[in-house]
Design an enzyme around this catalytic site. Sequence first.
Site, PDB file in Angstrom:
ATOM      1  N   HIS A  66      -0.142-155.339 -96.343  1.00 22.13           N
ATOM      2  CA  HIS A  66      -0.626-154.301 -97.263  1.00 22.13           C
ATOM      3  C   HIS A  66      -0.591-152.927 -96.563  1.00 22.13           C
ATOM      4  CE1 HIS A  66      -3.848-152.802-100.221  1.00 22.13           C
ATOM      5  NE2 HIS A  66      -3.808-151.868 -99.293  1.00 22.13           N
ATOM      6  N   GLU A  67      -1.133-152.865 -95.347  1.00 23.83           N
ATOM      7  CA  GLU A  67      -1.182-151.583 -94.622  1.00 23.83           C
ATOM      8  C   GLU A  67       0.209-151.114 -94.227  1.00 23.83           C
ATOM      9  OE1 GLU A  67      -3.765-149.745 -94.538  1.00 23.83           O
ATOM     10  OE2 GLU A  67      -4.948-151.337 -95.474  1.00 23.83           O
ATOM     11  N   HIS A  70       1.930-149.325 -96.972  1.00 24.02           N
ATOM     12  CA  HIS A  70       1.533-147.909 -97.047  1.00 24.02           C
ATOM     13  C   HIS A  70       2.322-147.101 -96.013  1.00 24.02           C
ATOM     14  CE1 HIS A  70      -1.872-148.192 -99.742  1.00 24.02           C
ATOM     15  NE2 HIS A  70      -2.568-148.995 -98.955  1.00 24.02           N
TER      16      HIS A  70
HETATM   17 ZN   LIG Z   1      -4.430-149.898 -99.252  1.00 26.86          ZN
END
Ligand SMILES: [Zn+2]
Length: 398
Positions: A66-67, A70
């Site tokens: 998830h990170e 980003h």
């Molecule tokens: Zn996030």
Amino acid sequence: MSEAIPLGRIAGFGVKVHWSVIVILWLFTWSLASTLPGTVKGYSHAAYWLAGACGAVVLLASLLAHELAHAVVARRMGVSVRDVTLWLFGGVTSLEGEAKTPKAAFRIAFVGPATSLVLSAGFAGLAIALGAVHAAAIAVSVAWWLATINLLLGLFNLLPGAPLDGGRVVRAYLWHRYGDSVRASVGAAHAGRVVAIILITLGLAEFLAGGLIGGVWLAFIGWFIFTAAREEEMQVTTRQALAGLRVVDAMTANPHTAPGWLTVEDFIQRYVLGDRHSAYPVADRDGSTMGLVTLRQLRELAPDRRTTTSVREIALPLDSVPTAAPREPLSALIDRLSSAGHGSRALVIDGGQVVGIVTPSDLARLIDVYRLAQPGPGPGSAALRHDANSATVGSSKI
Ligand SMILES: [Zn+2]
């Protein structure tokens, strides 16, 4: 999160783990190991715990994915990424600077929850496939658990309040709509506080209804979001306060200079006692500035060495002191000060001469004065922290 341990680099990004990750690893392992016996029976105690631990590690990898999503999109949008850190509440991607457009901001924010949702669908597919080939029931169960938690993570992160990803999406929308990124940030931070209060209320209700751990955890997350939203709002208003100001507006002009050749004892007796300054540029005999000495450095020298040590010997050398030009925008200096570390000071140099010094208290005072001049800031203004590091400008965390 200075206590984070570097793990290495993934896709060119520095990845760190904070010690508090142990808490979530344990929580995930424990919750999975204690619910598995209810759904799949007939395994040994050790098998449930092993499955729990495996599930927790894969979940942590999902948080990292998830990170990293980003981080990858931020880099593609031209925003440089400082690092990715895993900690108690999942992950944080620290960006240097900001997205240039609302569209870029939206993409950077949205890709995180989107990744969690895609992972959720992937684990659900895996669970169905494992079921179809009659794999061990415990493995199917762990895959379903991973699908469920990733789904919850994706949805939770879409809650529409900063600092959650959904709040960043709201901010991008408001920015697109009003064309004002500061106003958009304040709106998203307000929404964050509302989301936080709802979560805290739900957490307390769950606690009263008997869901002790879940209730406390939810309220704890709500409280974390509340403080983070407030902090963000303060950063934004600080940036607003300092926009248009120059270093010369914040500096203490003509600071007292410390003669580098004096002993520390002489310097304390003749200059520091009865003076109100906390840092002094240090001059050489030829008048040139060679560094900076602070009260803290004077204090850290053992008292019995004061008569044998010169000020020059304990001073910070000039090349490790942040410097600035008087006409430079103040926000640029604050960026340098916050990366130089807590409580650092800058020397203002014009034509080779020190003309001023900027200290954390100079900045705190300037922001206080700005807030006094604001119409009706409300009781929240009292919460301004008196350190320059809370005045971080131009960086963000997602
Ligand atoms: Zn996030």
